[in-house]
Design a protein around this motif. Sequence first.
Motif, PDB file in Angstrom:
ATOM      1  N   ASP A 193       9.344  -8.761  10.669  1.00 26.22           N
ATOM      2  CA  ASP A 193       9.974  -7.495   9.735  1.00 26.22           C
ATOM      3  C   ASP A 193       8.814  -7.414   8.426  1.00 26.22           C
ATOM      4  O   ASP A 193       8.752  -6.085   7.729  1.00 26.22           O
ATOM      5  N   GLU A 194       8.550  -8.410   7.935  1.00 26.13           N
ATOM      6  CA  GLU A 194       7.259  -8.061   6.389  1.00 26.13           C
ATOM      7  C   GLU A 194       6.340  -7.609   6.728  1.00 26.13           C
ATOM      8  O   GLU A 194       5.708  -6.800   6.855  1.00 26.13           O
ATOM      9  N   PHE A 195       6.006  -7.675   8.169  1.00 25.91           N
ATOM     10  CA  PHE A 195       4.544  -7.329   8.886  1.00 25.91           C
ATOM     11  C   PHE A 195       4.628  -5.388   8.701  1.00 25.91           C
ATOM     12  O   PHE A 195       3.787  -5.000   8.773  1.00 25.91           O
ATOM     13  N   LYS A 196       6.173  -5.410   9.563  1.00 24.62           N
ATOM     14  CA  LYS A 196       6.472  -3.921   9.546  1.00 24.62           C
ATOM     15  C   LYS A 196       6.632  -3.312   8.217  1.00 24.62           C
ATOM     16  O   LYS A 196       5.806  -1.884   8.345  1.00 24.62           O
ATOM     17  N   HIS A 197       7.205  -4.036   7.137  1.00 24.51           N
ATOM     18  CA  HIS A 197       7.179  -3.427   6.686  1.00 24.51           C
ATOM     19  C   HIS A 197       5.705  -2.830   5.178  1.00 24.51           C
ATOM     20  O   HIS A 197       6.153  -1.788   4.818  1.00 24.51           O
ATOM     21  N   TYR A 198       5.234  -3.972   5.272  1.00 24.33           N
ATOM     22  CA  TYR A 198       3.870  -3.801   4.565  1.00 24.33           C
ATOM     23  C   TYR A 198       2.826  -3.164   5.264  1.00 24.33           C
ATOM     24  O   TYR A 198       2.547  -1.744   4.362  1.00 24.33           O
ATOM     25  N   VAL A 199       2.860  -2.867   6.484  1.00 31.10           N
ATOM     26  CA  VAL A 199       2.302  -1.811   7.037  1.00 31.10           C
ATOM     27  C   VAL A 199       2.713  -0.040   7.490  1.00 31.10           C
ATOM     28  O   VAL A 199       2.373   0.813   6.973  1.00 31.10           O
ATOM     29  N   ASN A 200       3.432   0.114   6.803  1.00 32.73           N
ATOM     30  CA  ASN A 200       4.487   1.525   6.522  1.00 32.73           C
ATOM     31  C   ASN A 200       3.998   1.496   5.278  1.00 32.73           C
ATOM     32  O   ASN A 200       4.027   2.459   5.098  1.00 32.73           O
ATOM     33  N   ASP A 201       4.557   0.436   4.215  1.00 32.44           N
ATOM     34  CA  ASP A 201       4.010   0.631   2.380  1.00 32.44           C
ATOM     35  C   ASP A 201       2.950   1.149   2.219  1.00 32.44           C
ATOM     36  O   ASP A 201       2.234   1.932   1.406  1.00 32.44           O
ATOM     37  N   CYS A 202       2.021   1.187   3.257  1.00 31.17           N
ATOM     38  CA  CYS A 202       0.288   1.101   2.674  1.00 31.17           C
ATOM     39  C   CYS A 202       0.638   3.067   2.678  1.00 31.17           C
ATOM     40  O   CYS A 202       0.688   3.719   3.637  1.00 31.17           O
ATOM     41  N   ILE A 203      -0.598   3.214   1.644  1.00 29.21           N
ATOM     42  CA  ILE A 203      -0.295   4.675   1.189  1.00 29.21           C
ATOM     43  C   ILE A 203      -1.712   5.713   1.557  1.00 29.21           C
ATOM     44  O   ILE A 203      -2.581   6.158   1.772  1.00 29.21           O
ATOM     45  N   LEU A 204      -2.333   4.676   2.182  1.00 29.93           N
ATOM     46  CA  LEU A 204      -3.695   5.444   2.484  1.00 29.93           C
ATOM     47  C   LEU A 204      -4.230   5.841   1.808  1.00 29.93           C
ATOM     48  O   LEU A 204      -5.462   6.053   1.417  1.00 29.93           O
ATOM     49  N   CYS A 205      -4.560   4.819   0.523  1.00 27.27           N
ATOM     50  CA  CYS A 205      -5.024   5.656  -0.260  1.00 27.27           C
ATOM     51  C   CYS A 205      -7.403   4.488  -0.568  1.00 27.27           C
ATOM     52  O   CYS A 205      -8.035   5.509  -1.314  1.00 27.27           O
ATOM     53  N   GLY A 206      -7.632   3.762   0.320  1.00 24.92           N
ATOM     54  CA  GLY A 206      -8.216   3.516   0.294  1.00 24.92           C
ATOM     55  C   GLY A 206      -9.040   2.633   0.104  1.00 24.92           C
ATOM     56  O   GLY A 206     -10.576   2.065   0.146  1.00 24.92           O
ATOM     57  N   GLY A 207      -8.789   2.094  -0.786  1.00 26.44           N
ATOM     58  CA  GLY A 207      -9.137   1.113  -2.666  1.00 26.44           C
ATOM     59  C   GLY A 207      -9.399  -0.015  -1.733  1.00 26.44           C
ATOM     60  O   GLY A 207     -10.097  -0.458  -1.996  1.00 26.44           O
ATOM     61  N   CYS A 208      -8.707  -0.408  -0.666  1.00 30.05           N
ATOM     62  CA  CYS A 208      -8.922  -2.044  -0.472  1.00 30.05           C
ATOM     63  C   CYS A 208     -10.675  -1.618   0.329  1.00 30.05           C
ATOM     64  O   CYS A 208     -11.410  -2.506   0.206  1.00 30.05           O
ATOM     65  N   THR A 209     -10.817  -0.798   1.319  1.00 34.25           N
ATOM     66  CA  THR A 209     -12.399  -0.489   1.827  1.00 34.25           C
ATOM     67  C   THR A 209     -13.585  -0.116   1.070  1.00 34.25           C
ATOM     68  O   THR A 209     -13.974  -1.093   0.821  1.00 34.25           O
ATOM     69  N   PRO A 222      -0.459  -7.917   0.932  1.00 36.85           N
ATOM     70  CA  PRO A 222      -0.830  -8.955   1.174  1.00 36.85           C
ATOM     71  C   PRO A 222      -1.986  -8.648   2.436  1.00 36.85           C
ATOM     72  O   PRO A 222      -1.257  -9.027   3.518  1.00 36.85           O
ATOM     73  N   ILE A 223      -3.092  -8.143   1.994  1.00 34.90           N
ATOM     74  CA  ILE A 223      -3.779  -7.278   3.272  1.00 34.90           C
ATOM     75  C   ILE A 223      -4.003  -8.356   4.431  1.00 34.90           C
ATOM     76  O   ILE A 223      -4.067  -8.935   5.937  1.00 34.90           O
ATOM     77  N   VAL A 224      -4.617  -9.760   4.093  1.00 34.13           N
ATOM     78  CA  VAL A 224      -4.755 -10.631   4.523  1.00 34.13           C
ATOM     79  C   VAL A 224      -4.387 -11.142   5.667  1.00 34.13           C
ATOM     80  O   VAL A 224      -4.484 -11.429   6.829  1.00 34.13           O
ATOM     81  N   ASP A 225      -3.077 -11.149   4.913  1.00 37.24           N
ATOM     82  CA  ASP A 225      -1.375 -12.083   5.943  1.00 37.24           C
ATOM     83  C   ASP A 225      -1.541 -10.732   6.348  1.00 37.24           C
ATOM     84  O   ASP A 225      -1.570 -11.161   7.911  1.00 37.24           O
ATOM     85  N   VAL A 226      -1.241  -9.279   6.258  1.00 38.16           N
ATOM     86  CA  VAL A 226      -1.056  -8.598   7.683  1.00 38.16           C
ATOM     87  C   VAL A 226      -2.104  -8.764   8.633  1.00 38.16           C
ATOM     88  O   VAL A 226      -1.882  -8.360   9.749  1.00 38.16           O
ATOM     89  N   MET A 227      -3.706  -8.347   8.094  1.00 30.08           N
ATOM     90  CA  MET A 227      -4.172  -8.975   9.005  1.00 30.08           C
ATOM     91  C   MET A 227      -4.114  -9.984  10.143  1.00 30.08           C
ATOM     92  O   MET A 227      -4.682 -10.393  11.533  1.00 30.08           O
ATOM     93  N   THR A 228      -3.808 -11.474   9.335  1.00 28.38           N
ATOM     94  CA  THR A 228      -3.841 -12.895  10.459  1.00 28.38           C
ATOM     95  C   THR A 228      -2.307 -12.539  11.139  1.00 28.38           C
ATOM     96  O   THR A 228      -2.226 -13.173  12.476  1.00 28.38           O
TER      97      THR A 228
END
Lengths: 796, 796, 182, 182
Positions: B397-413, B459-465
Amino acid sequence: MDKIKKGDLFSISGLENVRISIGGIVEEEKEWEPMGPHPMPRIATLRDWDFKLLNRYKPFYAPVCDMCCLCTYGKCDLTGNKKGACGIKMDAQQGRIVLLACLVGCSAHCGHGRHLLHDMIKKFGRDVPIDFGPEVDIEAPLTRLICGIKPRTIADFEQVFDYIEEQIVQLADALHTGQEGSYMDFESKSLHMGMLDSLNKEAADIIQIACYGMPSSLPGGGPDVPLVDVGIGTIDTDKPVIIVIGHNVPPAADIGDYLTENELEDKVELGGICCTSIDTTRVYKKAKIASALGRQLRVIRAGIADVIVIDEQCIRADVLELCQRVRSPMIATNDKAMHGLVDRTDDDPDKIVDDLVSGRVPGVIILEPDQVGEVAVRTALQMDKKRRLLKFILSDDEFKHYVNDCILCGGCTLACPNGLRIGEANQSAAAGNIKPLADLFDLCVGCGRCEQVCKKHIPIVDVMTKAAYPQLKEEKGRMRIGRGPIWDSEIREVGAPLVLGTIPGIIAPIGCGNYPNGTKDAWLIVKEFAERNYIVTLTGCMAIDCALWKDEEGKTLYEAHHGRFDAGGVLNIGSCVSNAHIHDAAIKVASIFAGRPLRGNYEEIADYILSRVGACGVAWGAMSQKAASIASGFNRLGVPAVVGPHSAKYRRAFLGRADLKEDWKLIDASDGSEVYVEPGPQHLLVACETVEEALPMIAKLCFRPSDTDRGRSGKLTHYIDLNLKYLNTYPPDWHLFVRTASDLPLATRNALLKKLEDEHGWEIDWKMKKIREGPIRGYDPSFNPTNLERLIREKK
Amino acid sequence: MDKIKKGDLFSISGLENVRISIGGIVEEEKEWEPMGPHPMPRIATLRDWDFKLLNRYKPFYAPVCDMCCLCTYGKCDLTGNKKGACGIKMDAQQGRIVLLACLVGCSAHCGHGRHLLHDMIKKFGRDVPIDFGPEVDIEAPLTRLICGIKPRTIADFEQVFDYIEEQIVQLADALHTGQEGSYMDFESKSLHMGMLDSLNKEAADIIQIACYGMPSSLPGGGPDVPLVDVGIGTIDTDKPVIIVIGHNVPPAADIGDYLTENELEDKVELGGICCTSIDTTRVYKKAKIASALGRQLRVIRAGIADVIVIDEQCIRADVLELCQRVRSPMIATNDKAMHGLVDRTDDDPDKIVDDLVSGRVPGVIILEPDQVGEVAVRTALQMDKKRRLLKFILSDDEFKHYVNDCILCGGCTLACPNGLRIGEANQSAAAGNIKPLADLFDLCVGCGRCEQVCKKHIPIVDVMTKAAYPQLKEEKGRMRIGRGPIWDSEIREVGAPLVLGTIPGIIAPIGCGNYPNGTKDAWLIVKEFAERNYIVTLTGCMAIDCALWKDEEGKTLYEAHHGRFDAGGVLNIGSCVSNAHIHDAAIKVASIFAGRPLRGNYEEIADYILSRVGACGVAWGAMSQKAASIASGFNRLGVPAVVGPHSAKYRRAFLGRADLKEDWKLIDASDGSEVYVEPGPQHLLVACETVEEALPMIAKLCFRPSDTDRGRSGKLTHYIDLNLKYLNTYPPDWHLFVRTASDLPLATRNALLKKLEDEHGWEIDWKMKKIREGPIRGYDPSFNPTNLERLIREKK
Amino acid sequence: MGMEIPFDVANIPGPEMGEVVSPEVIGSYISNAERPLLVVGSEILRDKFFIEIAIEIGKKGIPIAATGHSIRGFVDTEYADNVMYYNLHDLTNCLRDPNWKGLDGKGNYDFVIFFGILYYYASQMLSCIKNFATDPLIRAVSIDRYYHPNARMSFSNFTPRMEEEYKAMLNRLVKSIRGRQK
Amino acid sequence: MGMEIPFDVANIPGPEMGEVVSPEVIGSYISNAERPLLVVGSEILRDKFFIEIAIEIGKKGIPIAATGHSIRGFVDTEYADNVMYYNLHDLTNCLRDPNWKGLDGKGNYDFVIFFGILYYYASQMLSCIKNFATDPLIRAVSIDRYYHPNARMSFSNFTPRMEEEYKAMLNRLVKSIRGRQK
Ligand code: SF4
Ligand code: SF4
Ligand code: SF4
Ligand code: SF4
Ligand code: SF4
Ligand code: SF4
Ligand code: SF4
Ligand code: SF4
């Protein structure tokens, strides 16, 4: 003992096949003093002390850059205290950069000292005794304090450098990506580095004093050292001129020897720039000081040198190019600065001189100091003839042409570290008024950045020099040569007045010339405090720069003031490495006056100095990495420092918070009670914007919790007076330093009591002329301040 | 000799008052080898050799920053090779920064080595012999080569570190503002630093091998070392888990001892990250390797550790914060990385354990390695119970929540060093396809920069993990434990084939994991060369990372290949410090195979290696300052290196110019004649953009002028073949390496001759199958290549 | 990122560089700030005009920290209302502490205006605030004749020839600040 | 100074940062250059489109240095005209030498276009050219989907969602280049 020396090899029967080398001869240690708790401290040993300092004087950071580029995970953006890819936060990163600066600074002194020691052992042998005459018994206070060693001969410093080098590398290790994560620990490491640096400097200066017989407490030394000429105007350009630049004196000493031996002392000028010049005057009587660092570019460009000899540190990196421009052959004498030249050590001097004079090579490397004298002098003699007709000062026409060419684009101003408005000055000059341009000369730090960006290719530095030429030719000052150690006998005289506060303080202007407003600031600082009966001890570029200015009677400060370590003295201690003797003076106060044990006892002595010795360093033009490590060394020993505004670019300050009562809790060693005291000294490292602000700040940082009321009233007098004089007002915090009515200067006591009543709401008993309520604490003459629990004599 | 040891004190009659300490016992030196020309070289000693290298492989600079911020004259703008305020130009400034990086890297190894030596002497005494068993006679080739010393016991390395430390400080001195002005001299200094670093590493590894009995040529060592588990998936989290991180093994060794002594070996997991983990497997059989540096953040965040023990280097600077987040107590064991914690050395273990387990403190410092084992193990045992129920992997659930939250702003990139397109992967995951996100896991270098800038606080690292969790759990590889020295007997076997070129080369993948494209590149490099019968010698993170991947049969490369120093071997030499043995192997080829004198003879040996030993370092993920000094150390010894694209951020490369004939002039030592040769090796330090480009490049850098025709044809085969395989084309320069028809592989000789004729205009004698005209030079089997005039045997 | 060249050309701190804005923008921020603070330095002494500007801002109810030896200017003008000497290092050190009580004992500030401070010293202090006074956020701006990349907002560089334009900007600034209860 | 954020946010080199320009501006510079050179990297392999763009530029008479393993793309497309493998480090090292003879033996280049090269590696090479290839001046520009501060001129950052816009830019660029004698 004559027969066995360190380094000796001997054999033992039955072990013929084995050679045994003597590593060190350790005399019975009890002889002088029992070992203290912390001989040869390692990184963690004095960390508790550091954390005490750091909790009171919290590291303050002002990044020069918001990024980190130290590894290839980067660049990383740390803006807003973000973490880099390695996990380091901005604050720790700043601590890391400070440690890096201290590393480079400390290594410069250590590298120099070790190099010097090798050369001196080679030239004079291992057994040169450390003996500074009848007035100096504690020959090496820092060495005793930190290493627990009492050096007898110069070779004893080998183990000192062994220790320092090992520690430097341990600290450098901590700089690696993925090591320390706490800014507090980075700062503790910087303080450790600073302490090592102080030790470096002591070792280096003691070695050179011992080997070259530089002034000490032998006749003609100490307060009685002679004066020498300072300033470009004092160099007689009618003679062949040799200019030495750097910090390592042996090559210059060899030049002096060669001149003496060949009776050329009056025929050839030997002048210097930076610390080498100071030290040259300590070994060769006829040496002159051309300038401090700030004028280096301009002295070289003025073309006065028929040969330039560089050693190490504080040499312009483009020195070779500058020399070529004015056809001064260059001799590099140190492996740290070889400038791509060919190494001609051990080559035939005839050939070298010929190559230099003919211009076949722009310069050479000679790494043996004792081979430098002959080559330098012979080259100068020949070059003088060849260069006699060359002119490097602009002609009037050239000058006019250039100032007229200026389009006021402002590029130079944006490039100038001091933001000097050169375009406008050019405009004035074009209109006939050269004064604005001439006035820039002293404000300029001689960096040459402006010229490179000028789209009109105006040689700005030359233009300025031309405008200032009349005053430049008259730049003729006088300075005491570096006296080296403060005498034990002097300490005995001033120990009590210093600790009690009746001599208001030791002011130590040291270091480089990156002044915001020219060299005159240096002069003013010295003058103000010397006239107020502080003891003023100078080293390095500030010692040189303050000698450039004269009072109405034409006297420099060195001429107007005595050279004793006593109230009102203006002492040139020597080159940068000599400033160890300022530490030493403070340490000797603790040891000689207060009888504190010295050996391996750094923490206790630093605690003593922080609480009781009203000393304040002033590095108004601090610029280099050495200045960073020097300041850290003073700070760990409990000596605060005031720095110029450029020093905000060092990134870190140590600032106390007068408004946080908890930060100022001391222990009374007599009974273990906790005492909240006034913020004295308030900061360990603080920058002031202008000299007018710095003067009262310096006075303020001389307050110590141990001041007697008489001492405190004297310090208060100067603090208030300097505020009134330079800021036109009372300092907002003067009342913090009042404990009792007798802390107030007698002459103004009533008025001040009134102010305390009116402005600060204190309760005054006007009948008794006493303060009833208000102060942070009362005055307790028996207060025995310390930060160290272990020094509590008897818990109450 | 038993009775007198270094450090001993004894008295001599008549000198009762004096204690004499033995500094060193020097055995008759003739015993092993006469001293060569350059024992303990100083900065200037090998400068001629450096300039030879630097004139062929000219320093190439690519600034990461156009400014300098090293002193308060700055910041200075050096764009366009302008000068800073101190006169330094951009090129010299880049050389200075490279020297700084090498300084920090070299100091890290030296600081570690010295620290280790102190601890080992304390634990095992001074007399631990250096004896690596019957197959290793030349125990310390670099020490002999550089210092002229043959170490008998670990204490003999004191003088080695004394020498290194002194030199490091001399070099650090040169970094000061106003020192060196020539980039060539900065590079010569970097090469000196690199050489010192190679010596550091040898000393450190020899000391730990000697003290801990790590594998050498004793039974079970060398090619026969056992395999260990590698990968997060191999850590059994059902047991209490201790994770050690860093480079200094004694604390981990103590944990191993404690586990063994208390029969807990099967009850507690001891895993490690980075080099400490490699070395732990060399001392404790049950140790596992959790990951290399690139996974450090993720291993900690996965929460598998019940206690984390750090020592020094390559530890995330935010390790304490990371530990707190997953409630892993932390033990810091080294004064270089204290993270602001309280030093509890010598404190009661009960109290420490209690403080850690209760969470009263997030961590402690224990500076005595032998006090670490008990505390770590007892804490882990207790924490395991407390932490058992904690979950640190995101729920679905957490995972789903986070990936849904992403607004594709590109800041992380923009924040990601590898520019990973996380937003798009999130979007896919939100749409139900987690593969793009899971695929990022291996491309990510685990730096955490992305998370900090995410405005949605994902928490991108956790999402990726989480996305990669299934594959992560299966990350189970196998690796040989570090074998340490290459045996003299192995060298005897391969010396001739290597120098003649019939073993095409030694490929040494070493260093960090800053790969452009994930760990699989490391695997591919090893595989490609091992299968082609090169000798592949690994150390550090690359040795770990290449063990994560398996072939179709489920075998790792260590399982599929033998571990002999011979064609087709895949050797784990050990941790980063162990890579000194790769230098040693090359040196031993010169010494054992070619009989060149070793002692104090660096220049000649380096010259030999550059011309004849086809070795090439590969630091595909080089990231740290250590990597900079390691590469410089290889380079000075004549070994080229290929690095990954991030390494362009090291700022400097050493690139040869194949098009400049004059750069490739060698001397034939047999008769002194000058010979223009093919560009082999063409570069000393070069970055490739992709692994596909790197593979042929590595093969290319194995060409040596001394190759026999048979050797050359083998090397050419691989060079051309790797080009065809990965670049789909012939390399444009393959013909440069053809001297004679027999240099061409037999199988394709005709076709290649045809190409030479058609495409390069060579004249071919088709009847004789000979080349008539075209090559740079003909093949001369008696050619005796050197760069050193002094090695000419007889001038013709 | 800013479009102006820093007054010290190499003073490029990184990705976050201050915006060049009009006096009115700064004025409106000041007007809307909870607790603004004016920090002046010794360069205000170069012309009476600048002291007067500072005083006018002060009169709008904004406290003044006088750093360097700028306090002289106020003493000489006999303006003593809500102005206090502070060393700039010391002051910035206090500003970065969320718990600092401020000049009036009522707490820290949220908007800080730098005026008349030596360029490079000011720049460093602005850097400290930018990097470390983030929670709660303190916005620090410069109204000097220099472009200050470490400030959140700044004017652009003025040459001496543009002195009058600069003065006009300051006048506009003063005008745009809403007065407040002191 | 540029107004765009570097694709690697901390990649701020200093006072001289490349301008963001339109494809036509770059096209016109290429058209007017004496000796232009197109340097391509492995990222052109991610889509046939990019190889075709490179080839189209090549066909206008501009030589191509294929770095990384990008040469595969040309080989596979059977384009071999004036394209040559070069290691990027090696190539840049040659470019900084005024006496380099170029790919054709006719001398160094005056205008270099980077295309499809790994961001940070490209950035470093652009930095070398900017700082050291100054006499005679070599202008190096980027036509990648990244903002490249070390290039003289560059596009701005494109996200994957903007791939079509980016491709359109490249088409515009090709169109704006005047063909020349090979
Ligand atoms: S830290 Fe210094 S060298 Fe590094 S990016 Fe910043 S200004 Fe440039
Ligand atoms: S040392 Fe840390 S902050 Fe600096 S560049 Fe490397 S990863 Fe980034
Ligand atoms: S040489 Fe003087 S005027 Fe020129 S930039 Fe340097 S300090 Fe300014
Ligand atoms: S850069 Fe040159 S032209 Fe421009 S203002 Fe300065 S001196 Fe005049
Ligand atoms: S005082 Fe500073 S500038 Fe002067 S010589 Fe010493 S270190 Fe150099
Ligand atoms: S070291 Fe030189 S280039 Fe660097 S900031 Fe100082 S003066 Fe400028
Ligand atoms: S943690 Fe991974 S994805 Fe995030 S910025 Fe670092 S490398 Fe990129
Ligand atoms: S920064 Fe956060 S919100 Fe923006 S694209 Fe990355 S993960 Fe998504």
